[in-house]
Design a protein around this motif. Structure first.
Motif, short mmCIF file in Angstrom:
data_model
loop_
_atom_site.label_atom_id
_atom_site.label_comp_id
_atom_site.label_asym_id
_atom_site.label_seq_id
_atom_site.Cartn_x
_atom_site.Cartn_y
_atom_site.Cartn_z
N SER B 134 45.42 35.38 -11.53
CA SER B 134 46.47 35.41 -10.51
C SER B 134 45.89 35.70 -9.13
N VAL B 135 44.98 36.65 -9.07
CA VAL B 135 44.35 36.99 -7.78
C VAL B 135 43.50 35.82 -7.30
N GLN B 136 42.73 35.25 -8.20
CA GLN B 136 41.84 34.15 -7.80
C GLN B 136 42.64 32.95 -7.30
N LEU B 137 43.69 32.59 -8.02
CA LEU B 137 44.47 31.42 -7.63
C LEU B 137 45.24 31.66 -6.34
N ARG B 138 45.68 32.90 -6.13
CA ARG B 138 46.44 33.20 -4.91
C ARG B 138 45.52 33.32 -3.70
N VAL B 139 44.42 34.05 -3.86
CA VAL B 139 43.54 34.32 -2.72
C VAL B 139 42.66 33.11 -2.41
N ASP B 140 41.97 32.63 -3.41
CA ASP B 140 40.98 31.57 -3.16
C ASP B 140 41.64 30.23 -2.89
N GLN B 141 42.76 29.98 -3.57
CA GLN B 141 43.29 28.63 -3.54
C GLN B 141 44.69 28.53 -2.93
N GLY B 142 45.29 29.67 -2.62
CA GLY B 142 46.56 29.63 -1.92
C GLY B 142 47.73 29.13 -2.74
N LEU B 143 47.64 29.23 -4.05
CA LEU B 143 48.75 28.76 -4.87
C LEU B 143 49.94 29.72 -4.77
N SER B 144 51.12 29.16 -4.95
CA SER B 144 52.33 29.99 -4.96
C SER B 144 52.42 30.72 -6.30
N PHE B 145 53.25 31.75 -6.33
CA PHE B 145 53.41 32.48 -7.58
C PHE B 145 54.06 31.59 -8.65
N ARG B 146 54.87 30.67 -8.22
CA ARG B 146 55.47 29.75 -9.19
C ARG B 146 54.39 28.88 -9.84
N GLU B 147 53.49 28.35 -9.01
CA GLU B 147 52.39 27.53 -9.56
C GLU B 147 51.51 28.37 -10.48
N ILE B 148 51.22 29.59 -10.03
CA ILE B 148 50.36 30.46 -10.83
C ILE B 148 51.02 30.75 -12.18
N GLY B 149 52.34 31.01 -12.14
CA GLY B 149 53.05 31.26 -13.39
C GLY B 149 52.93 30.09 -14.35
N ASP B 150 53.06 28.88 -13.82
CA ASP B 150 52.92 27.70 -14.68
C ASP B 150 51.53 27.64 -15.32
N ILE B 151 50.54 28.01 -14.56
CA ILE B 151 49.16 27.88 -15.04
C ILE B 151 48.81 28.96 -16.06
N ILE B 152 49.27 30.19 -15.81
CA ILE B 152 48.91 31.27 -16.74
C ILE B 152 49.94 31.44 -17.85
#
Lengths: 157, 175
Positions: B134-152
């Motif tokens: 979650s930290v990596q996808l948000r910080v490094d790649q700027g993904l939204s929490f919705r996108e991150i939720g889908d991925i994890i």
């Protein structure tokens, strides 16, 4: 303790630290950080994380495209599947010629496509069981690899 | 050209469109894989396998999710598979992480900052997988929490919680 404004700012900190915010929004975040020690500490941490992103290997896209091309050319079989097919062909008495592939009319397309590539040739014992693997799907092959890895870790006889 | 257009062209057999998708998302896929497997060589293999799987499944991609979310989900699953196969990643007791030196007296010192940044990434490596990702996808790649939720594989809210728990834990570890 954070307040609702802090919650909004903290949501924006990753984009702020990475320079992904529009100027007006970035200015608003900076103004908040100037007066909020807790959010500023978080922003400093996030900025550190972003600054230390691990490097991406040179030629990454090319290596990915090369891999996809090779696996497509091999008909979906991994390299040892190709080796298996070759061994099976020899075992079935199919002649081996010293002519180049381009001189042979009935060479499968994936063999022709492999010209110019450098497939990794097996030098281990996998070939012995290879003919039986030839018709397996990718999923079945991956499962088999998992099982082989599990068996190997337990110490093969 | 948008991802959607590139996907449509790739589905129609345009290989240059697929190449464009690789160039656009290869780095994100690699970084996502690396954050999970912690080994550049394995991450490279995962990135290759991710795009091979995507290539084969592309005909069935309907665009219900963004292509980025779709390909990163494939990457995360492929990385988990690689971990299962290799057992490369050590399960580290998060409480055993050595404290980060807090004697960085001169924040203007580039060397000190670089050292702190490296320590921050090392601390990130020790977070549980969902927090780390979650930290990596948000910080490094700027993904939204919705996108991150889908991925994890969680809700948007759970992704947010994972992110902020991860950040809080990192702050504790960094002293």
């Amino acid at each position: 303790m954070t307040n609702p404004r802090c919650d909004q700012i903290r949501d924006s900190i990753p984009d702020f630290s990475a320079g992904r915010l529009a100027r007006a929004e970035a200015t608003a975040v900076q103004e908040h950080l100037d007066g909020c020690e807790d959010c500023r500490a978080e922003a400093e941490l996030v900025a550190l994380l972003f600054a230390a992103r691990p490097p991406v290997p040179a030629g990454l896209a090319e290596s990915i495209e090369g891999h996809v091309r090779f696996r497509r050319a091999s008909g979906g079989r991994p390299w040892w599947g190709l080796a298996a097919a070759a061994v099976a062909a020899v075992a079935l008495g199919i002649g081996v010629s010293s002519r180049s592939t381009s001189e042979v009319e009935d060479v499968p397309a994936y063999v022709a496509d492999m010209q110019g590539l450098s497939p990794w040739v097996s030098d281990d014992g996998l070939i012995a069981g290879a003919p039986a693997l030839d018709g397996l799907s990718d999923e079945a092959l991956e499962t088999l690899l998992d099982e082989m890895a599990a068996g190997g870790s337990g110490g093969a006889a | 050209m948008s991802d959607g257009e590139l996907v449509r062209r790739a589905q129609d057999g345009d290989e240059s469109a697929f190449s464009a998708l690789v160039r656009e998302h290869g780095e994100s896929v690699y970084r996502t894989a690396l954050s999970m497997v912690s080994d550049p060589d394995v991450a490279n293999d995962v990135a290759q396998e991710t795009f091979l799987k995507a290539y084969r499944a592309l005909a069935g991609f309907r665009g219900d999710a963004a292509f980025r979310t779709w390909i990163l989900t494939i990457a995360a699953n492929a990385a988990r598979g690689a971990l299962r196969r290799s057992n490369r990643r050590r399960e580290t007791d998060i409480d055993a992480v050595p404290p980060v030196a807090s004697e960085a007296a001169s924040p203007e010192d580039d060397a000190v900052l670089a050292d702190e940044a490296t320590r921050a990434r090392q601390a990130l490596e020790r977070l549980p997988e969902k927090q780390r990702l979650s930290v990596q996808l948000r910080v490094d790649q700027g993904l939204s929490f919705r996108e991150i939720g889908d991925i994890i594989g969680s809700s948007e809210g759970a992704a947010r919680v994972n992110y902020f728990h991860g950040i809080r834990r990192l702050r504790e570890m960094m002293g």
